[in-house]
Design a protein around this motif. Sequence first.
Motif, PDB file in Angstrom:
ATOM      1  N   HIS A 140       1.554 -30.718  32.380  1.00  0.00           N
ATOM      2  CA  HIS A 140      -0.077 -31.081  32.951  1.00  0.00           C
ATOM      3  C   HIS A 140      -0.268 -30.017  34.070  1.00  0.00           C
ATOM      4  CE1 HIS A 140      -3.885 -33.437  33.077  1.00  0.00           C
ATOM      5  NE2 HIS A 140      -3.478 -33.532  34.393  1.00  0.00           N
TER       6      HIS A 140
ATOM      7  N   HIS B 195      -3.138 -27.325  34.399  1.00  0.00           N
ATOM      8  CA  HIS B 195      -4.199 -27.171  35.396  1.00  0.00           C
ATOM      9  C   HIS B 195      -4.287 -25.548  35.970  1.00  0.00           C
ATOM     10  CE1 HIS B 195      -6.385 -30.988  35.555  1.00  0.00           C
ATOM     11  NE2 HIS B 195      -5.323 -31.419  35.716  1.00  0.00           N
TER      12      HIS B 195
ATOM     13  N   SER C  18      -5.462 -32.786  42.635  1.00  0.00           N
ATOM     14  CA  SER C  18      -5.772 -33.602  41.688  1.00  0.00           C
ATOM     15  C   SER C  18      -5.522 -35.115  42.110  1.00  0.00           C
ATOM     16  CB  SER C  18      -4.903 -33.404  40.193  1.00  0.00           C
ATOM     17  OG  SER C  18      -3.666 -33.880  40.650  1.00  0.00           O
TER      18      SER C  18
ATOM     19  N   ASP D  33      -9.283 -33.266  33.754  1.00  0.00           N
ATOM     20  CA  ASP D  33      -8.429 -33.307  32.567  1.00  0.00           C
ATOM     21  C   ASP D  33      -9.211 -32.899  31.225  1.00  0.00           C
ATOM     22  OD1 ASP D  33      -6.462 -33.992  34.283  1.00  0.00           O
ATOM     23  OD2 ASP D  33      -6.276 -36.184  33.676  1.00  0.00           O
TER      24      ASP D  33
END
Length: 344
Positions: A111, A115, A135, A303
């Motif tokens: 993840h 990003h 984040s 997301d």
Amino acid sequence: MLVLGIESSCDECAAALVSDGTQIVSEVVATQIAKHRPYMGVVPELASRLHVELISDVVANCLLKGGISKRDIDAVAVTSKPGLVGSLIVGVNFAKAYAYAAGKPLISVDHILAHLYASQMVERLDYPYLGVLVSGGHTLISVVRDFNDIEILGSSIDDAIGEVYDKVAKFYDIGYPGGVVIDRKSAEGDPNAFAFPFPKLDPKLYRKYDMSFSGLKSAVINQKGKFLKAGAQDTIVNLCASFQKAIIGIIFDKIRIAISETSIPRVCVGGGVAANSLLRNSVLSLRNEGVHVSIPPIRYCTDNAAMVAGIGSEYYSKGLFADMSLSPEPRVDRFKGFIRKQSN
Ligand code: KG4
Ligand code: ZN
């Protein structure tokens, strides 16, 4: 090359089809924000249950929207780490079953790397570049050497930046998601109304690019009575603007130093807090100093599955596939942990 991306690491259940690495054919994001709003934060158990309910339809609708049949997909890429364990389990198991049934290869996506890759889908940035991730779960500054190779220069030693936004908003009961609300209210407030502490970390104990946000959080929260006693109508917006100036100042300071000390004049910012207006404007202003700045459009900061399918395409091109033993990893220590130097 057509890659199906699936994202379910937190509270967004998303699928996207990306062709040739950058062309988004279709995407669907089922946000759970309204379901978590009453709790002013993501409730992990609720998130995983909602993913179970949503994921089949999200993927089916994504294919329908793109006019694509399962047969046309070349691979299935899924976020497998880091994130909420229950949420990751749903996405990973769905993707495994889907890839197996369709006879397509499976790709495991990190993840954080996704990003940091998101802006590449809009505008190619040469490697290496400084990758800043901000984040709800992570805050780090890295050198991105390739789509799957980053060197972490520093990270938060305590709370993640988005987490602090959300906690402050929850504490003052001003709405959810906290980052979005505080950013909006800040536009009406005076950023110089309140002065907050700027953290200084002991260089003997921490890396130069490590950051701390919990002191600022305490300063904003612990003096609630004092701030509200100020009584003026605009106290909350002034508080938001002053807090925002302070928290964005912490990360922006590090970004500036990293650019000058690494002599890498390229920077990309990703993650939900990259949607923040002050951070965007501050980083974009570096263009005036000759820095190549790349920030994804707001919907690709938070997301989404397009970034998963996008980076998944890079893995596909290199033949880097996962197998059916893939299992979720909720925590990746090198992103979360910080290195405490040994003091003599
Ligand atoms: O990347 P993301 O969607 O999920 C995680 O991987 O954590 O980031 C969510 C975080 C939340 O903390 C949310 O409050 C924050 O991003 N956020 C913002 C803004 N929009 C979302 N923070 C500051 N300003 C914003 N405009
Ligand atoms: Zn995220």
